[in-house]
Design an enzyme around this catalytic site. Structure first.
Site, short mmCIF file in Angstrom:
data_model
loop_
_atom_site.label_atom_id
_atom_site.label_comp_id
_atom_site.label_asym_id
_atom_site.label_seq_id
_atom_site.Cartn_x
_atom_site.Cartn_y
_atom_site.Cartn_z
N VAL A 112 38.44 -123.72 23.47
CA VAL A 112 39.33 -122.87 24.22
C VAL A 112 40.58 -122.62 23.22
O VAL A 112 41.06 -123.44 22.62
CB VAL A 112 40.33 -123.55 25.67
N TYR B 182 46.94 -119.61 23.43
CA TYR B 182 47.92 -119.01 22.69
C TYR B 182 49.11 -118.44 23.70
O TYR B 182 48.84 -117.47 24.50
CB TYR B 182 47.27 -117.80 22.02
N ILE C 299 40.24 -127.46 21.43
CA ILE C 299 41.36 -126.71 21.75
C ILE C 299 41.96 -126.11 20.35
O ILE C 299 42.07 -127.01 19.37
CB ILE C 299 42.35 -127.56 22.24
N LYS C 300 42.15 -124.97 20.30
CA LYS C 300 42.73 -124.32 19.08
C LYS C 300 44.43 -123.94 19.78
O LYS C 300 44.52 -123.20 20.62
CB LYS C 300 42.08 -123.20 18.66
N VAL C 301 45.44 -124.15 18.92
CA VAL C 301 46.61 -123.89 19.33
C VAL C 301 47.31 -123.60 17.87
O VAL C 301 46.86 -123.79 16.86
CB VAL C 301 47.41 -125.16 19.90
#
Length: 179
Positions: free
Chosen positions: A46, A49, A81-83
Site C-alpha cells: 500500500v 499518501y 507500506i510506502k509513505v
C-alpha cells in the site's frame, strides 16, 4: 487479485490518499482486496499518501499525518507500506497535545515513530525518495531512515536522473549505508 494470480505476482498494490474526499471509498476497496489477496496467498503493498482539501503541503509530510497514514495502511491489511519521510511538523491541532513530549528532532526519531505506528514495526515500511536532491541530502535521508528502523528508500528519481556511471556509484553507496 485474479489478474495478479494469473500473472504470477507475489502481491497486489493499492494507493490510498488519507485526507482526500475519496479516502473512505479507497479504504473500503483496499480492505476487501487485501482480504481477497490474503485468501489467495498474496501480500498487499500500500502506497499511503496523505493529501486532500484539508491538508496543506506541510501537513502531507507532518509526522502525525505520516504516522497516521502508515497506521491506516497497516490496519487495512498492508504487508508492505510506502509513505513519505516525515518532517518535524505536527499538523493536527487535536494531535498537538499528544506530541508535546515527542522528540521529533531527527529523521531517525520520526521514522521510528512511523514504524511504531505500523503495528510496532511488524510491517515493512519503505519511504519515498521525494524530490531530486544532491547526493549528501540523499545519503543523509537514507541514514535517517536506516537509523529509525525503516526498511528502505525508494530512490528511483534520484538515481535515474543521473548518468549511468554516477547512478551505479550512487546506488552502491546507498546499498552500503543500508548494509
Amino acid at each position: 487479485v485474479k489478474d495478479a494470480l494469473r500473472l504470477g505476482c507475489a502481491a497486489i498494490g493499492f494507493t490510498i490518499y488519507p485526507g482526500s474526499e475519496y479516502a473512505f471509498a479507497q479504504m473500503e476497496e483496499l480492505r476487501e482486496l487485501s482480504l481477497e489477496a490474503k485468501d489467495a496467498g498474496l501480500a498487499t503493498v500500500v502506497w499511503s499518501y496523505p493529501r486532500g482539501p484539508n491538508l496543506d503541503k506541510a501537513a502531507e509530510t507532518a509526522v502525525d499525518i505520516c504516522a497516521y497514514a502508515a497506521q491506516m495502511a497497516a490496519l487495512l491489511g498492508a504487508n508492505i507500506i510506502k509513505v513519505k519521510p516525515p518532517t518535524a511538523v505536527v499538523s493536527l491541532d487535536a494531535a498537538k497535545k499528544s506530541y508535546e513530549k515527542f522528540d521529533g528532532s531527527t529523521l531517525a526519531k520520526r521514522v521510528a515513530h512511523v514504524m511504531q505506528s505500523s503495528f510496532a514495526g511488524k510491517r515493512i515500511v519503505v519511504f519515498s525518495g521525494g524530490e531530486a536532491k544532491d547526493l549528501k541530502g540523499v545519503y543523509d535521508e537514507v541514514r535517517g531512515i536506516r537509523d529509525g528502523g525503516g526498511f528502505g528508500s525508494i530512490i528511483g528519481r534520484n538515481s535515474f536522473q543521473r548518468k549511468k556511471p554516477e547512478a551505479l556509484e550512487f546506488l552502491a553507496k546507498v546499498m552500503k549505508i543500508y548494509g
